[in-house]
Design a protein around this motif. Structure first.
Motif, short mmCIF file in Angstrom:
data_model
loop_
_atom_site.label_atom_id
_atom_site.label_comp_id
_atom_site.label_asym_id
_atom_site.label_seq_id
_atom_site.Cartn_x
_atom_site.Cartn_y
_atom_site.Cartn_z
N CYS A 40 1.12 -1.07 -0.06
CA CYS A 40 -0.25 0.11 0.26
C CYS A 40 0.84 1.86 -0.04
N THR A 90 -3.96 4.73 0.43
CA THR A 90 -4.44 3.88 0.26
C THR A 90 -4.49 3.33 1.90
N TYR A 91 -3.26 3.39 2.35
CA TYR A 91 -3.35 2.17 3.67
C TYR A 91 -4.67 2.35 4.88
N ASN A 131 -7.33 0.44 3.65
CA ASN A 131 -6.98 -1.31 2.96
C ASN A 131 -7.59 -1.43 4.90
N ASN A 186 4.07 -0.32 3.68
CA ASN A 186 3.22 0.40 3.38
C ASN A 186 4.84 1.15 2.35
N TRP A 225 -10.08 1.35 -3.53
CA TRP A 225 -8.92 2.28 -4.72
C TRP A 225 -9.68 2.60 -5.82
#
Length: 160
Positions: free
Chosen positions: A31, A35-36, A39, A68, A93
């Motif tokens: 990620c 985007t972390y 998720n 990450n 996403w």
């Protein structure tokens, strides 16, 4: 489409006391800073479609990790929460989606749940564990881990 994406990150889990020897494999997902949280909120990891076969190999005995790329931190340990497949969360996403395309830009997906309280392992602690290949511009980690490789970061996550 605006660039403001807000996702809830679940609270930490209680202390860990489950065995790590249950893992016979592992897989590292990736990620970035943007985007972390998605998720964690969706509780789904995803990869480009060409990795679907690997995602479908994930079993209940596969340790899952999230790397990450922005912070260079490995998060884990997680386990699957159902079988992997294609576009389990087709809107995941979406801000990375190409115009006119359908589904997620990372459609090879698996739902996950924490196996233990989440730990953040800096790259200096775990970078020697997975296999690596030299790409054109950067070093790439192998996504799939064998049993001994999967157990190593799991043990590190428990001891930190």
């Amino acid at each position: 489409m605006s660039g403001d994406y807000t996702f809830h990150v679940p609270a930490p889990m209680p202390p860990f006391d489950a065995p790590l020897s249950v893992f016979d494999s592992g897989m590292i997902f990736g990620c970035k800073a943007d985007t972390y949280a998605e998720n964690m909120s969706r509780r789904v990891f995803g990869l480009p479609r060409q990795h679907l076969e690997q995602v479908e190999r994930v079993t209940d005995r596969t340790a899952l990790f999230l790397f990450n790329y922005t912070t260079k931190v490995l998060h884990g340990v997680f386990v699957r929460d159902g079988p992997g497949g294609l576009n389990l969360e087709p809107e995941a996403w979406a801000h990375h989606k190409k115009a006119g395309s359908w589904g997620s830009p990372y459609p090879a997906q698996v739902r996950f749940k924490p196996y233990m309280p989440q730990r953040e392992l800096p790259r200096s602690v775990w970078h020697h564990i997975p296999g690596k290949t030299q790409g054109r511009f950067a070093e790439h980690y192998d996504l799939w881990l064998d049993a001994s490789q999967a157990e190593s970061p799991s043990c590190l996550a428990v001891s930190t």
